[in-house]
Enzyme design. Structure first.
Site, PDB file in Angstrom:
ATOM      1  N   HIS A  72      -3.728   8.014  -7.438  1.00  0.00           N
ATOM      2  CA  HIS A  72      -4.630   8.870  -5.933  1.00  0.00           C
ATOM      3  C   HIS A  72      -3.232   8.404  -5.406  1.00  0.00           C
ATOM      4  O   HIS A  72      -2.835   8.322  -5.314  1.00  0.00           O
ATOM      5  CB  HIS A  72      -5.566   7.509  -5.392  1.00  0.00           C
ATOM      6  CG  HIS A  72      -7.266   7.553  -6.427  1.00  0.00           C
ATOM      7  ND1 HIS A  72      -7.496   6.861  -5.650  1.00  0.00           N
ATOM      8  CD2 HIS A  72      -7.028   8.291  -7.426  1.00  0.00           C
ATOM      9  CE1 HIS A  72      -8.584   7.258  -6.970  1.00  0.00           C
ATOM     10  NE2 HIS A  72      -8.692   7.659  -7.663  1.00  0.00           N
ATOM     11  N   PRO A 292      -9.257  -7.914   1.236  1.00  0.00           N
ATOM     12  CA  PRO A 292      -8.870  -6.995   0.385  1.00  0.00           C
ATOM     13  C   PRO A 292      -9.151  -5.465   1.105  1.00  0.00           C
ATOM     14  O   PRO A 292      -9.161  -4.994   0.522  1.00  0.00           O
ATOM     15  CB  PRO A 292     -10.590  -6.560  -0.821  1.00  0.00           C
ATOM     16  CG  PRO A 292     -11.551  -7.725   0.661  1.00  0.00           C
ATOM     17  CD  PRO A 292     -10.643  -8.513   0.989  1.00  0.00           C
ATOM     18  N   LYS A 296      -4.148  -5.738  -0.613  1.00  0.00           N
ATOM     19  CA  LYS A 296      -3.033  -6.207  -1.345  1.00  0.00           C
ATOM     20  C   LYS A 296      -2.923  -8.101  -2.115  1.00  0.00           C
ATOM     21  O   LYS A 296      -1.877  -7.959  -2.404  1.00  0.00           O
ATOM     22  CB  LYS A 296      -2.519  -6.642  -0.101  1.00  0.00           C
ATOM     23  CG  LYS A 296      -2.027  -5.269   0.545  1.00  0.00           C
ATOM     24  CD  LYS A 296      -0.942  -4.595   0.102  1.00  0.00           C
ATOM     25  CE  LYS A 296      -0.376  -2.632   1.122  1.00  0.00           C
ATOM     26  NZ  LYS A 296      -0.442  -1.903   0.137  1.00  0.00           N
TER      27      LYS A 296
END
Length: 389
Positions: A72, A292, A296
């Protein structure tokens, strides 16, 4: 038994450390309190920083990730049902990889098995001893029999609820924590993802996230009160709420289906200091937890493994202990920066219980600034794709 490094915890952090040390000729034994099937059944995050991608390749476990993962180059942010894109690769030269943590764990187990690594599953009552001396050992019970492993070092990769962190004396250990007053209701569905990249959405009804595992498996989240129960959310109610919070064009093309898995996860920020005491090292969730929102959790664990692996390799190869002495300081420096980014993302995107209309407008202004500022987008992209080790 005798080995050089005992690793407590058979999740991705412990397995990756074992694999990297093996490739440097350093012996390890991994102790995991749960069964392998249980470890591989846990649904976890799926966005890998580019440094994590390179670490997995260096460990010899990147082939399937490179075949099946999705690169991505950016992500979408939205406020009040209108979105825009931030290009990671354009801003930093690096993308991210979408590849599930469960798949990473599969690949690491396969690599350790192929190399003949020792992984002891369903090890009960694991307890390190003598960590402040020169000859530590670890005991555990397997099939009703107590066993002992003598070692040089112990790596605590056993998560937030593991035994390792508690081995640091109370007068030495310091904990820093923020518990957020909401959770994420997550749904896994066998449906095509609504977007080719992730969508993070701020809305006055609450946060939403559109993510994915592969081309036929989607992962979606909506912010819910902590007291909500999964059973109170039907599939239809979830999809209706998700549509309300995401951009209109995404809502129009959303493909829904039965939930394969549905759960509510609480959010917290947590850091323990120090990450080393005597012959014990903490890595991953044993030392820190992040909400979240910034993707990480696994990536922070991989960063710890990088510092710990290089420190132990230098010790055994060159007799050089500077990396061991500075492990905690170096790891925590990066941990706190990543904690800040995750806190910032969480604060900007979520609806807080006492939030006023002014607070909502401030969040929307922050997102509007991101839309128009190259500098702001670059700062976000640098943190999202991963700070350097």
């Amino acid at each position: 038994m005798r080995t050089q490094v005992v690793i407590i915890g058979g999740g991705p952090a412990g397995l990756l450390l074992s694999q990297l040390l093996h490739r440097d000729g350093i012996e390890t034994i991994v102790l995991e309190r749960r069964s392998r099937d249980h470890v591989l059944s846990r649904i976890r995050a799926g966005v890998l920083e580019w440094g994590t991608v390179e670490m997995l390749r260096a460990a010899g476990v990147g082939a399937r990730m490179d075949r099946e993962g999705f690169v991505h180059d950016g992500t979408y942010l939205a406020a009040q049902n209108r979105g825009f894109r931030i290009g990671f690769k354009a801003a930093t030269g690096k993308p991210v990889m979408v590849y599930g943590q469960t798949e990473v764990t599969h690949d690491l187990y396969a690599a350790r098995d192929a190399a003949g690594g020792t992984i002891i599953d369903e090890a009960e009552g694991v307890m390190p001893h003598g960590l402040d001396g020169d000859a530590p050992h670890v005991t555990y019970v397997k099939d009703g029999t107590e066993h002992r492993i003598d070692c040089d070092f112990v790596a605590g990769c056993d998560g937030y609820h593991g035994v390792s962190r508690g081995c640091i004396p109370p007068g030495v250990l310091r904990a820093f924590e923020r518990v957020y007053p909401f959770g994420w209701l997550g749904v896994l569905s066998e449906t095509p993802p609504v977007s080719d990249e992730l969508i993070y959405a701020n809305h006055e009804r609450g946060f939403a996230l559109c993510s994915m595992r592969n081309a036929r498996l989607s992962r979606y989240y909506v912010q819910v009160p902590l007291e909500d129960r999964v059973e109170a959310w039907s599939d239809d109610a979830f999809w209706d709420e998700l549509r309300r919070r995401i951009p209109g064009d995404a809502a129009d093309r959303l493909v829904t289906g039965p939930a394969v898995e549905k759960s509510i996860a609480p959010l917290r920020s947590f850091v323990a200091e120090p990450m080393r005491w005597g012959r014990l090292f903490l890595a991953g969730d044993a030392a820190h937890i992040v909400p979240p929102t910034g993707a990480k959790g696994l990536n922070l664990a991989v960063g710890d493994v990088h510092y710990l692996h290089t420190a132990l390799a230098a010790h055994y190869r060159d007799g050089e202990d500077a990396g061991i002495e500075t492990y905690s300081e170096r790891a925590l420096s990066r941990v706190w920066k990543c904690e800040r980014f995750s806190w910032w993302m969480t604060t900007m995107l979520h609806r807080f219980p006492e939030q006023s209309t002014f607070d909502q407008r401030m969040q929307e202004a922050e997102i509007a600034y991101l839309e128009t500022s190259v500098a702001a987008q670059t700062a976000m992209a640098e943190n999202y794709v991963g700070l350097p080790y």
